[in-house]
Design a protein around this motif. Structure first.
Motif, PDB file in Angstrom:
ATOM      1  N   THR A 151       2.639   2.385   0.192  1.00  0.00           N
ATOM      2  CA  THR A 151       1.583   2.635  -0.793  1.00  0.00           C
ATOM      3  C   THR A 151       1.298   4.123  -0.866  1.00  0.00           C
ATOM      4  O   THR A 151       0.847   4.740   0.097  1.00  0.00           O
ATOM      5  CB  THR A 151       0.290   1.899  -0.416  1.00  0.00           C
ATOM      6  N   GLY A 161      -3.471   6.115  -0.910  1.00  0.00           N
ATOM      7  CA  GLY A 161      -2.117   6.447  -1.341  1.00  0.00           C
ATOM      8  C   GLY A 161      -1.848   7.937  -1.307  1.00  0.00           C
ATOM      9  O   GLY A 161      -0.764   8.377  -0.912  1.00  0.00           O
ATOM     10  N   THR A 205       4.764   2.957  -3.978  1.00  0.00           N
ATOM     11  CA  THR A 205       4.016   2.008  -4.805  1.00  0.00           C
ATOM     12  C   THR A 205       2.561   2.452  -4.940  1.00  0.00           C
ATOM     13  O   THR A 205       2.114   3.408  -4.316  1.00  0.00           O
ATOM     14  CB  THR A 205       4.055   0.598  -4.184  1.00  0.00           C
ATOM     15  N   GLY A 206       1.831   1.727  -5.755  1.00  0.00           N
ATOM     16  CA  GLY A 206       0.401   1.948  -5.893  1.00  0.00           C
ATOM     17  C   GLY A 206      -0.330   0.629  -5.861  1.00  0.00           C
ATOM     18  O   GLY A 206       0.263  -0.431  -6.092  1.00  0.00           O
ATOM     19  N   TYR A 207      -1.637   0.690  -5.572  1.00  0.00           N
ATOM     20  CA  TYR A 207      -2.445  -0.522  -5.580  1.00  0.00           C
ATOM     21  C   TYR A 207      -3.880  -0.131  -5.948  1.00  0.00           C
ATOM     22  O   TYR A 207      -4.432   0.813  -5.377  1.00  0.00           O
ATOM     23  CB  TYR A 207      -2.419  -1.210  -4.208  1.00  0.00           C
ATOM     24  N   TRP A 254      -6.889   1.965  -3.967  1.00  0.00           N
ATOM     25  CA  TRP A 254      -6.360   2.734  -2.839  1.00  0.00           C
ATOM     26  C   TRP A 254      -5.799   4.094  -3.278  1.00  0.00           C
ATOM     27  O   TRP A 254      -4.845   4.585  -2.695  1.00  0.00           O
ATOM     28  CB  TRP A 254      -5.274   1.933  -2.128  1.00  0.00           C
ATOM     29  N   SER A 298       3.232   4.745   4.779  1.00  0.00           N
ATOM     30  CA  SER A 298       3.090   3.472   4.065  1.00  0.00           C
ATOM     31  C   SER A 298       3.965   3.514   2.826  1.00  0.00           C
ATOM     32  O   SER A 298       4.320   4.595   2.332  1.00  0.00           O
ATOM     33  CB  SER A 298       1.634   3.254   3.650  1.00  0.00           C
TER      34      SER A 298
END
Length: 260
Positions: free
Chosen positions: A146, A159, A150-152, A155, A144
Motif C-alpha cells: 500500500t 501509503g 497499491t492504494g486504499y 490510508w 507495504s
C-alpha cells in the motif's frame, strides 16, 4: 543450507504484536538474541513471555517510541548493553490509522510519518556504528504494497509513509555499502494479524477473494523473508524490495480471478 544466525543480535521494532512479533519469533527460533521494542511495556512483556517458549536464544524487551531520536539511541544502547552487538535491525514499527484525505489534520499526518518514516530513519541512524562494527550488518525494513504499488481509501498518509521508506532505502543502501551493511525492504500484502482482524470479516473475505492464493499471509511468511535478508547468503543484495502478498498485486482486474 543457510548460515545460521544463532548468537547474532537482532532488534525488532514494533514487536509486541502482529508482523513485528512474527519476525521476532522467527529469529528467536533460529537461536538469535532478540530485543523487541515497542511503546507499551506490558504488551512487550507479554510478547516476550510468549516468544521465550519457542526461543533458542535470549528475548529481551525495551520500551521505545521510534519517532523520537533519543528513544532510538536508547534502544541501540540497550541492545549493546544486553547483547554486546547489533547485527540485524528489523525496522518494523508502523501505525495505520484510517482517515479520509479530506479530514486529515496536520497532527494525523505527523503521527503516521513520525512513526513509519522518521522512525525507520532514526532507528537505522542510531544503530549505524554498531551495525558497522558487526562487519555483516543487516537492516530489514517493513514497508507495504500500500503506497508503493497499491492504494486504499483512508490510508493516503500511510501509503505516503510506506512509499517514503523505499525512497530512503535506495539512498541509504548506497551510503551503507562501504560499511558492509545491507538494507532491504519487505512489502507485505494482507497478513493475518490483530490489526487486520479489527477490519472485520467482510473486509477479510473481500481480501481473500482478491488474492490468487485465496488466503491471507501469515506473520511467519514475513519473518522468513526477513531471515533471508539477514542471512550471509543475502550479502550481495541491497537496496531491494520483496513483495510477499500471495500474488495480490498481479491481477489486472477482479475478472482475472474468476474461475480460479
Amino acid at each position: 543450507m543457510f548460515t545460521t544466525v544463532r548468537g547474532r543480535s537482532v532488534i525488532v521494532t514494533g514487536a509486541s504484536k502482529g508482523i513485528g512479533k512474527g519476525i521476532a519469533r522467527t529469529f528467536a527460533r533460529e537461536g538469535a538474541d532478540v530485543l523487541i521494542a515497542g511503546r507499551n511495556e506490558s504488551a512487550l512483556q507479554a510478547a516476550a513471555e510468549d516468544l521465550a517458549a519457542q526461543a533458542q536464544g535470549r528475548v529481551e524487551t525495551a520500551v521505545a517510541d521510534v519517532s523520537r531520536v533519543d528513544d532510538c539511541r536508547g534502544l541501540a544502547a540497550t541492545a549493546l548493553e544486553r547483547f554486546g552487538a547489533i547485527d540485524v535491525l528489523c525496522a518494523n514499527a508502523g501505525i495505520f490509522p484510517d482517515k479520509p484525505l479530506g479530514e486529515l489534520t496536520e497532527a494525523d499526518v505527523d503521527e503516521v510519518l513520525g512513526t513509519n518514516l522518521k522512525g525507520t530513519m532514526f532507528s537505522v541512524q542510531a544503530c549505524l556504528d554498531a551495525l558497522t562494527a558487526s562487519g555483516r550488518g543487516r537492516v530489514v525494513v517493513t514497508s507495504s504494497i500500500t503506497g508503493p504499488i497499491t492504494g486504499y481509501p483512508g490510508w493516503s498518509h500511510y501509503g505516503a509513509s510506506k512509499a517514503g521508506q523505499l525512497g530512503f532505502l535506495r539512498t541509504a543502501a548506497i551510503e551503507l555499502a562501504p560499511r558492509k551493511i545491507t538494507i532491504n525492504a519487505i512489502m507485505p500484502g494482507n497478513i493475518a494479524t490483530e490489526g487486520l482482524h479489527d477490519m472485520g470479516q467482510d473486509y477479510i473475505d473481500g481480501m481473500e477473494a482478491a488474492i490468487p492464493q485465496h488466503r491471507l499471509g501469515s506473520v511467519d511468511d514475513i519473518g522468513h523473508a526477513a531471515l533471508f535478508f539477514a542471512s550471509d547468503e543475502a550479502g550481495y543484495i541491497t537496496g531491494q524490495t520483496l513483495v510477499v502478498d500471495g500474488g495480490q498485486v498481479l491481477p489486472e482486474s477482479p475478472a482475472a480471478l474468476e474461475g480460479i
